[in-house]
Design a protein around this motif. Structure first.
Motif, mmCIF file in Angstrom:
data_model
loop_
_atom_site.group_PDB
_atom_site.id
_atom_site.type_symbol
_atom_site.label_atom_id
_atom_site.label_comp_id
_atom_site.label_asym_id
_atom_site.label_seq_id
_atom_site.Cartn_x
_atom_site.Cartn_y
_atom_site.Cartn_z
ATOM 1 N N UNK A 42 4.132 -6.358 10.041
ATOM 2 C CA UNK A 42 3.653 -7.736 10.162
ATOM 3 C C UNK A 42 4.620 -8.742 9.563
ATOM 4 N N UNK A 43 5.281 -8.387 8.453
ATOM 5 C CA UNK A 43 6.059 -9.397 7.721
ATOM 6 C C UNK A 43 7.550 -9.093 7.623
ATOM 7 N N UNK A 124 -5.019 -9.278 6.455
ATOM 8 C CA UNK A 124 -3.587 -9.488 6.696
ATOM 9 C C UNK A 124 -2.744 -8.880 5.587
ATOM 10 N N UNK A 125 -1.431 -8.858 5.804
ATOM 11 C CA UNK A 125 -0.523 -8.270 4.835
ATOM 12 C C UNK A 125 -0.509 -9.085 3.541
ATOM 13 N N UNK A 161 2.197 -13.074 1.149
ATOM 14 C CA UNK A 161 1.286 -12.662 2.197
ATOM 15 C C UNK A 161 1.163 -13.677 3.303
ATOM 16 N N UNK A 162 0.380 -13.301 4.289
ATOM 17 C CA UNK A 162 0.160 -14.121 5.469
ATOM 18 C C UNK A 162 -0.871 -15.196 5.184
ATOM 19 N N UNK A 163 -0.561 -16.434 5.557
ATOM 20 C CA UNK A 163 -1.519 -17.524 5.395
ATOM 21 C C UNK A 163 -2.437 -17.592 6.611
ATOM 22 N N UNK A 164 -3.418 -18.479 6.547
ATOM 23 C CA UNK A 164 -4.351 -18.644 7.666
ATOM 24 C C UNK A 164 -3.664 -19.190 8.912
#
Length: 210
Positions: A42-43, A124-125, A161-164
């Protein structure tokens, strides 16, 4: 406006972790190899974005800290390594009250900050960020000095991490500065105004909801 945007970022971080005490599922946990690979997918990659940092100055009227921002780049290379590239040493100036050291840091070359990361969530990550303390060889006060910037590690508020909005967010918290091996190892607690925050321009590779 810069201060408002920075505070908005911090609000996001606080909201993301306000349930730490009441919901154990938010606390970092060990992922399975499959979950780590899912989070990494994902990242993983190269990012451009904005770094927001404390200038070391406060507003004369309100006393509120003043923040500045710069464009920076970083890369997530593996499920354990993150590198923030070409950081200006001046972002470390507020972490010492020694004016001679401040001047030396302000004129020091940019540096890459290597960080060890540990995924604890994959949807999410989300991952902890543990910066490896950078070391500088600086000359000031007519002497050569070895200067090391410490960071808070294994801290739930030093994370990425992943934001909204599917951007990538990073937060690291500088601690004390050691000069020639001397100095306090950490602050008694994180000084959150010194937190350095990053938001990517790019979106992460969030898989579509099934």
């Amino acid at each position: 406006m810069k201060t408002f945007k920075y505070l908005a970022i911090l609000v996001f971080a606080v909201l993301a972790f306000t349930s730490c005490d009441s919901d154990p599922s938010w606390w970092p946990r060990t992922l399975t190899p499959e979950e780590r690979q899912s989070a990494l997918k994902e990242v993983k990659g190269d990012y451009h974005g904005k770094m927001t940092f404390y200038t070391g100055k406060n507003d004369e009227k309100t006393g509120r800290p003043i923040y500045d921002s710069l464009k920076v780049e970083w890369s997530i290379i593996s499920d354990s390594i993150l590198i923030i590239k070409n950081l200006p040493s001046k972002v470390l100036v507020p972490n010492t009250s020694n004016t001679l050291l401040q001047g030396a840091l302000a004129s020091a070359p940019n540096f890459d900050l290597k960080c060890k990361i540990s995924f604890y969530q994959n949807d999410p990550a989300q991952f902890l960020i543990n910066p490896v303390p950078p070391v500088f060889k600086l000359h000031y006060a007519d002497k050569d000095h070895t200067v090391q910037q410490l960071f808070f590690v294994d801290n739930i508020l030093s994370f990425g991490g992943t934001t909204s909005t599917h951007n990538l967010m990073l937060r690291i918290i500088p601690g004390s500065i050691l000069v020639d091996g001397n100095g306090s190892r950490t602050f008694a607690r994180p000084e959150y105004r010194r937190t350095i925050t990053f938001i990517s321009d790019e979106k992460v590779n969030r898989p579509p909801k099934k």
